[in-house]
Each structure stands twice: as structure tokens, then as C-alpha cells.
Design a protein around this motif. Structure first.
Motif, PDB file in Angstrom:
ATOM      1  N   LYS A   1     -10.306   9.812 -19.873  1.00 38.16           N
ATOM      2  CA  LYS A   1      -8.852   9.607 -19.876  1.00 38.16           C
ATOM      3  C   LYS A   1      -8.360   9.141 -18.508  1.00 38.16           C
ATOM      4  N   ASN A   2      -8.923   9.728 -17.455  1.00 39.89           N
ATOM      5  CA  ASN A   2      -8.547   9.316 -16.101  1.00 39.89           C
ATOM      6  C   ASN A   2      -8.862   7.845 -15.865  1.00 39.89           C
ATOM      7  N   ILE A   3     -10.021   7.434 -16.337  1.00 37.49           N
ATOM      8  CA  ILE A   3     -10.446   6.055 -16.146  1.00 37.49           C
ATOM      9  C   ILE A   3      -9.527   5.097 -16.889  1.00 37.49           C
ATOM     10  N   ILE A   4      -9.172   5.435 -18.096  1.00 33.40           N
ATOM     11  CA  ILE A   4      -8.252   4.589 -18.868  1.00 33.40           C
ATOM     12  C   ILE A   4      -6.920   4.446 -18.138  1.00 33.40           C
ATOM     13  N   GLU A   5      -6.384   5.554 -17.662  1.00 32.93           N
ATOM     14  CA  GLU A   5      -5.117   5.492 -16.925  1.00 32.93           C
ATOM     15  C   GLU A   5      -5.274   4.697 -15.629  1.00 32.93           C
ATOM     16  N   GLY A   6      -6.383   4.912 -14.939  1.00 34.37           N
ATOM     17  CA  GLY A   6      -6.607   4.200 -13.693  1.00 34.37           C
ATOM     18  C   GLY A   6      -6.729   2.696 -13.899  1.00 34.37           C
ATOM     19  N   LEU A   7      -7.445   2.283 -14.943  1.00 32.70           N
ATOM     20  CA  LEU A   7      -7.575   0.858 -15.225  1.00 32.70           C
ATOM     21  C   LEU A   7      -6.214   0.230 -15.515  1.00 32.70           C
ATOM     22  N   ASN A   8      -5.339   0.990 -16.154  1.00 32.19           N
ATOM     23  CA  ASN A   8      -4.048   0.448 -16.586  1.00 32.19           C
ATOM     24  C   ASN A   8      -2.951   0.528 -15.529  1.00 32.19           C
ATOM     25  N   THR A   9      -3.112   1.401 -14.536  1.00 33.03           N
ATOM     26  CA  THR A   9      -1.998   1.626 -13.606  1.00 33.03           C
ATOM     27  C   THR A   9      -2.295   1.275 -12.157  1.00 33.03           C
ATOM     28  N   VAL A  10      -3.575   1.285 -11.757  1.00 33.14           N
ATOM     29  CA  VAL A  10      -3.916   1.014 -10.360  1.00 33.14           C
ATOM     30  C   VAL A  10      -3.990  -0.489 -10.126  1.00 33.14           C
ATOM     31  N   ASP A  11      -3.484  -0.929  -8.984  1.00 38.90           N
ATOM     32  CA  ASP A  11      -3.644  -2.323  -8.573  1.00 38.90           C
ATOM     33  C   ASP A  11      -5.012  -2.448  -7.909  1.00 38.90           C
ATOM     34  N   TRP A  12      -5.945  -3.092  -8.584  1.00 36.34           N
ATOM     35  CA  TRP A  12      -7.320  -3.168  -8.099  1.00 36.34           C
ATOM     36  C   TRP A  12      -7.542  -4.329  -7.137  1.00 36.34           C
ATOM     37  N   ASN A  13      -6.486  -5.004  -6.761  1.00 37.73           N
ATOM     38  CA  ASN A  13      -6.552  -5.998  -5.676  1.00 37.73           C
ATOM     39  C   ASN A  13      -7.639  -7.046  -5.887  1.00 37.73           C
ATOM     40  N   SER A  14      -7.726  -7.564  -7.083  1.00 35.62           N
ATOM     41  CA  SER A  14      -8.674  -8.626  -7.461  1.00 35.62           C
ATOM     42  C   SER A  14     -10.131  -8.195  -7.369  1.00 35.62           C
ATOM     43  N   LYS A  15     -10.387  -6.900  -7.235  1.00 33.30           N
ATOM     44  CA  LYS A  15     -11.765  -6.404  -7.248  1.00 33.30           C
ATOM     45  C   LYS A  15     -12.367  -6.533  -8.650  1.00 33.30           C
ATOM     46  N   THR A  16     -13.685  -6.649  -8.684  1.00 31.98           N
ATOM     47  CA  THR A  16     -14.378  -6.483  -9.951  1.00 31.98           C
ATOM     48  C   THR A  16     -14.437  -4.986 -10.246  1.00 31.98           C
ATOM     49  N   VAL A  17     -14.014  -4.609 -11.447  1.00 34.75           N
ATOM     50  CA  VAL A  17     -13.973  -3.202 -11.827  1.00 34.75           C
ATOM     51  C   VAL A  17     -14.861  -2.985 -13.050  1.00 34.75           C
ATOM     52  N   SER A  18     -15.748  -2.012 -12.915  1.00 34.27           N
ATOM     53  CA  SER A  18     -16.703  -1.699 -13.965  1.00 34.27           C
ATOM     54  C   SER A  18     -16.595  -0.227 -14.331  1.00 34.27           C
TER      55      SER A  18
ATOM     56  N   PRO B   1     -16.366   8.761  -9.078  1.00 34.00           N
ATOM     57  CA  PRO B   1     -16.400   9.632 -10.261  1.00 34.00           C
ATOM     58  C   PRO B   1     -15.112   9.546 -11.062  1.00 34.00           C
ATOM     59  N   GLY B   2     -15.246   9.435 -12.365  1.00 32.32           N
ATOM     60  CA  GLY B   2     -14.062   9.412 -13.216  1.00 32.32           C
ATOM     61  C   GLY B   2     -13.296  10.711 -13.197  1.00 32.32           C
ATOM     62  N   SER B   3     -13.950  11.776 -12.778  1.00 30.47           N
ATOM     63  CA  SER B   3     -13.303  13.087 -12.704  1.00 30.47           C
ATOM     64  C   SER B   3     -12.522  13.275 -11.405  1.00 30.47           C
ATOM     65  N   SER B   4     -12.478  12.244 -10.558  1.00 28.11           N
ATOM     66  CA  SER B   4     -11.747  12.312  -9.286  1.00 28.11           C
ATOM     67  C   SER B   4     -10.726  11.187  -9.202  1.00 28.11           C
ATOM     68  N   PRO B   5      -9.676  11.229 -10.011  1.00 29.62           N
ATOM     69  CA  PRO B   5      -8.713  10.122 -10.046  1.00 29.62           C
ATOM     70  C   PRO B   5      -7.974   9.929  -8.729  1.00 29.62           C
ATOM     71  N   GLU B   6      -7.958  10.967  -7.887  1.00 27.59           N
ATOM     72  CA  GLU B   6      -7.299  10.836  -6.585  1.00 27.59           C
ATOM     73  C   GLU B   6      -8.031   9.827  -5.693  1.00 27.59           C
TER      74      GLU B   6
END
Length: 319
Positions: free
Chosen positions: A57-74, A21-26
Motif C-alpha cells: 500500500k505504501n508503494i502504491i501511494e508513493g508511486l502516485n504522490t511522490v515526484d520522482w524527478n524523472s528517475k526510473t522507478v521500479s 524498503p516499501g515498509s519505510s515510506p518516510e
């Protein structure tokens, strides 16, 4: 084989797809460190209306700051019938588009729904000078989507996959059901429990294979029942689906295991290929292996397994 051929979608390993959920950035960091092949950050059903803007907003920040470890992110955007959808596409792509792989469109009913998102994405990519092409994936989860699945599968060159969304599909069909993705004990034929979703799943799979897309199965709601999840995953894997959603981290390993060819399957597939290569050297188009006739069709089925195993092994070696 028909002279008409459709190009295969961009290849991605998608055995397990973790919904967050985008509402659970943790939960973002945990998702990035998980063993899921694919993560989608949700703006839609998992987010209540009052939290839609903050989730975006959480999703935008998460896409820009989290290291997704080469995962596909949608990102699963909100439906085209809501006023949230256009801001999902515009804000997320303009502010974090270079860190996004695909957009998952919910409740797709017609090819025009895909066209509308494609148009928006194309304009934003051009305006922003985004470096990579964003893929599109569609959720087939309504009677309308099921009726139009063949035209939907041809709607855009960006399309990569179709997902079967059993919960909304059941609601749309007014089906009697007991659990999301589960079997209804009343759906019995000749004394045997049957899968009431089988026809719709096969229809979607046919569209995917005809037009070069990946076929992904949706959620299984009872995350306390591992065996029922495995059973549901095995049913669609046998049909030819490439992966399944995980709505809870406990389902990730289950999906990865079911949708990975076993070592025994891969070994036998390689034996088939070797036997046919040996037969070809002798001018034969068929061969016998373990008392069974094998031919060119056997080789194509075997090659599918070996290719999938190669994808899995490449993923494992990169972790």
C-alpha cells in the motif's frame, strides 16, 4: 559479426540503483531527491512478512504522490514461490501502473518464471489501458538461475536487465563468505586474493550482451567501507557492467563515479574515432595513435565510451 542480431533493450541510465524498503515510506521522498539514477521500492527481502501488505500500500501511494524527478522507478515484487507475488503485481499495476517503469523479479530460476510475470503484466496493461509498457528485470541469485541464465535472458520482449544478486547466490551455492558482495580471504590462488563471484558475473554479463540487456551488479553489504565498495564496483565495471546497487545513500555517488567514463577516457576515445575517420579518408582501415595500432574494433570500443558519456551528460543537464 553474426547475421543473427538481437534488439537492444530500452535504454536507461542505471549507474546507481537505490534500494528502498516499501515498509519505510518516510524514505521515499529522500530517494526521489537523491542522485541515484534508478530507485527500486522493495516488497521482498527488506520487508518482514507481517508488513508485506502495508508495504504494498505504501508503494502504491508513493508511486502516485511522490515526484520522482524523472528517475526510473521500479518495484521488486515477492518471489513466485510466495503467495504475496500475485497481489504485488495486480494491486501495484492496477492502482499505480502508469507511474511505474519496471518490475524487478527476484530469484528467477527459469524462463517460465519470467513468462508468468509477463503474462500477468500484459493482461493488466490491456485491461487497465495503461499508457506505457512496463519493463521487466530479473535477479540472478540462485544456482538454478545461474544455470539457466541464457534462456532467462531470452524469455520476454519486456526484459531490460539482469542483476547479479550475490547474497542469495552465495547462500544457494552454500559458499563460505564474510560480507555481502565482499571477497572471502580464503579464496586465494598463487598467493593472490581472487573474486569468487567472477565466473557467475561473466556468465550473466555474456547473456546480457548476447541478447541486448543491461547488466547490473547487486548489493555490497558493508556500507561503512567505501573503498571496498569502490573496488567491487570497479571489478564489474571493467567487465562491462553498467551499474550497481546502493543499499545506503552513501553508496550512490560511489557508483555514479565508477560507472561514468572519466574525462580522460572520453577524450582518448574521441581521439581514436577521429584518427580512424582520418585514416578512412585516405583509404586505410587502421591507424596509429600514440604508438598503438587502432582499427575498427578500437572504434567500436571507443564509441561505447562516448555513448555512455552522452547518456551521463544528458542526465546531468536535466537535473
Amino acid at each position: 559479426m553474426s547475421f543473427t542480431q538481437y534488439e537492444q533493450a530500452y535504454a536507461r541510465l542505471q549507474r546507481s540503483e537505490l534500494a528502498v524498503p516499501g515498509s519505510s515510506p518516510e524514505m521515499f521522498e529522500k530517494a526521489a531527491k537523491s542522485d541515484a539514477d534508478f530507485v527500486f521500492l522493495d516488497c521482498e527481502d527488506a520487508v518482514v512478512p507481517d508488513d508485506k501488505e502495508q508495504a504494498r500500500k505504501n508503494i502504491i501511494e508513493g508511486l502516485n504522490t511522490v515526484d520522482w524527478n524523472s528517475k526510473t522507478v521500479s518495484v521488486r515484487i515477492n518471489g513466485l514461490d510466495t503467495h504475496y507475488m500475485y497481489r504485488d503485481v495486480v494491486d501495484i499495476l492496477e492502482q499505480a501502473g502508469n507511474n511505474l517503469d519496471t518490475i524487478l523479479i527476484p530469484k528467477v530460476g527459469t524462463d517460465a518464471d519470467v513468462y508468468a510475470i509477463d503474462m500477468l503484466v500484459t493482461q493488466i496493461e490491456t485491461a487497465m489501458g495503461l499508457k506505457k509498457k512496463i519493463g521487466l528485470e530479473c535477479l540472478i541469485e540462485t544456482a538454478l538461475g545461474g544455470a539457466n541464465v541464457m534462456s532467462i535472458a531470452q524469455a520476454s520482449s519486456r526484459l531490460e536487465a539482469l542483476h547479479f544478486g550475490v547474497a542469495d547466490y552465495a547462500a544457494s551455492m552454500r559458499s563460505r563468505t564474510t560480507v555481502i558482495g565482499g571477497l572471502n580471504p580464503d579464496y586465494v590462488c598463487d598467493g593472490a586474493l581472487n573474486d569468487q563471484w567472477h565466473a557467475a558475473q561473466v556468465n550473466m554479463l555474456t547473456a546480457c550482451r548476447a541478447f541486448g540487456l543491461r547488466a547490473i551488479d547487486g548489493p555490497f553489504g558493508d556500507f561503512s567501507d567505501d573503498e571496498a565498495y569502490r573496488a567491487a564496483a570497479r571489478r564489474v565495471a571493467a567487465l562491462g557492467y553498467e551499474g550497481k546497487w546502493a543499499i545506503h545513500p552513501s553508496q550512490i555517488d560511489l557508483a555514479n563515479l565508477v560507472f561514468s567514463p572519466s574525462s580522460a577516457e572520453v577524450d582518448y576515445a574521441k581521439r581514436i574515432i577521429a584518427a580512424l575517420e582520418e585514416a578512412a579518408e585516405s583509404g586505410k582501415g587502421a591507424a596509429s595513435l600514440d604508438g598503438r595500432m587502432i582499427d575498427a574494433v578500437s572504434a567500436r570500443m571507443a564509441e561505447n565510451l562516448v555513448k555512455k558519456d552522452d547518456e551521463v551528460q544528458t542526465k546531468l543537464s536535466s537535473q
